[in-house]
Design an enzyme around this catalytic site. Structure first.
Site, PDB file in Angstrom:
ATOM      1  N   HIS A  41      -2.201  -5.519   1.582  1.00  0.00           N
ATOM      2  CA  HIS A  41      -3.480  -6.206   1.388  1.00  0.00           C
ATOM      3  C   HIS A  41      -3.180  -7.638   0.989  1.00  0.00           C
ATOM      4  O   HIS A  41      -2.225  -7.889   0.260  1.00  0.00           O
ATOM      5  CB  HIS A  41      -4.297  -5.552   0.261  1.00  0.00           C
ATOM      6  N   ARG A  47      -2.030 -14.343   4.757  1.00  0.00           N
ATOM      7  CA  ARG A  47      -2.803 -13.679   5.820  1.00  0.00           C
ATOM      8  C   ARG A  47      -2.042 -13.770   7.152  1.00  0.00           C
ATOM      9  O   ARG A  47      -2.019 -12.833   7.941  1.00  0.00           O
ATOM     10  CB  ARG A  47      -4.185 -14.330   5.978  1.00  0.00           C
ATOM     11  N   ARG A  59       2.505  -6.413   9.328  1.00  0.00           N
ATOM     12  CA  ARG A  59       1.800  -5.265   9.902  1.00  0.00           C
ATOM     13  C   ARG A  59       2.357  -4.856  11.267  1.00  0.00           C
ATOM     14  O   ARG A  59       2.418  -3.676  11.593  1.00  0.00           O
ATOM     15  CB  ARG A  59       0.309  -5.564   9.956  1.00  0.00           C
ATOM     16  N   LYS A  76       0.811  -1.222   0.000  1.00  0.00           N
ATOM     17  CA  LYS A  76       0.000   0.000   0.000  1.00  0.00           C
ATOM     18  C   LYS A  76       0.855   1.287   0.000  1.00  0.00           C
ATOM     19  O   LYS A  76       2.071   1.225   0.228  1.00  0.00           O
ATOM     20  CB  LYS A  76      -0.932  -0.047   1.222  1.00  0.00           C
ATOM     21  N   PHE A  83     -15.379   3.833   6.920  1.00  0.00           N
ATOM     22  CA  PHE A  83     -14.016   4.180   6.497  1.00  0.00           C
ATOM     23  C   PHE A  83     -13.799   4.064   4.984  1.00  0.00           C
ATOM     24  O   PHE A  83     -12.694   4.254   4.498  1.00  0.00           O
ATOM     25  CB  PHE A  83     -12.983   3.328   7.247  1.00  0.00           C
ATOM     26  N   THR A  86      -5.409  -6.910  10.902  1.00  0.00           N
ATOM     27  CA  THR A  86      -5.673  -5.636  10.226  1.00  0.00           C
ATOM     28  C   THR A  86      -5.120  -4.457  11.030  1.00  0.00           C
ATOM     29  O   THR A  86      -4.479  -3.562  10.476  1.00  0.00           O
ATOM     30  CB  THR A  86      -7.202  -5.452  10.040  1.00  0.00           C
ATOM     31  N   ASN A 135      -2.041   0.270   6.726  1.00  0.00           N
ATOM     32  CA  ASN A 135      -1.480  -0.960   7.294  1.00  0.00           C
ATOM     33  C   ASN A 135      -0.624  -1.766   6.310  1.00  0.00           C
ATOM     34  O   ASN A 135      -0.515  -2.980   6.406  1.00  0.00           O
ATOM     35  CB  ASN A 135      -2.585  -1.809   7.928  1.00  0.00           C
TER      36      ASN A 135
END
Ligand code: ADP
Length: 158
Positions: A135, A105, A122, A29, A77, A111, A132
């Site tokens: 994805h 994951r 993260r 991100k 959000f 998250t 964060n």
């Protein structure tokens, strides 16, 4: 020598049946590209045994981000998320490996970085629950849909 060939081929066949080689979709991100962390995050991905079989740095359009996060359209959000995802470059990726969806994951962590396990991407790199760093698809079905949004078959070199 010929006697040895059949059992060997048989063994490979059994291996193919039991290994669940899977693909998942990943995004590094804007908070990650902004801090020049793409290499550091890719190192964590590769150390976890996942292979980066497609990768492209792009600036996501507003339309792309809205479509990608459509499932969250009703969440408070959503607007913030779409503007964050279009605020800077991202790196879209296809990751391949055994149980790639669940494995990634796990490597990403929760998250919210405050709840992410030690050593996860993260926990190590995320700035907040919104910014964060990564994805990752949440199911093999969604992985296929998400991959198809950014890559064609010929972009993916396994
Ligand atoms: P994940 O990315 O871990 O699958 P979700 O699907 O729940 O998490 O949310 C998608 C993305 O939306 C998150 O990665 C994060 O960037 C953003 N997000 C989720 N919850 C919040 C929140 N409470 N506030 C701001 N952004 C959020």
């Amino acid at each position: 020598a010929a006697a040895g060939i059949l059992p060997l081929r048989h063994a490979f066949f059994l291996t193919d049946l039991t290994m669940a080689i899977e693909r998942t979709f990943s995004i590094l991100k804007p908070d990650a590209t902004e801090r020049n962390l793409t290499g550091a995050i890719n190192a964590v991905i590769e150390e976890a045994g996942l292979r980066i079989v497609a990768q492209r740095r792009i600036r996501m359009t507003d339309a792309q981000a809205k479509t990608f996060y459509e499932v969250h359209a009703e969440r408070p959000f959503y607007g913030e998320l779409v503007s964050f995802m279009t605020s800077g470059p991202v790196v879209v990726q296809v990751l391949e490996g055994e149980n790639a969806v669940a494995k990634y994951r796990e490597v990403m962590g929760a998250t919210n970085p405050a709840q992410a396990a030690e050593g996860t991407i993260r926990k190590r790199f995320a700035k907040s629950v919104g910014e964060n760093s990564v994805h990752g698809s949440d199911s093999p079905e969604n992985a296929k849909i998400e991959i198809a949004q950014f890559f064609t078959d010929s972009d993916i070199v396994g």
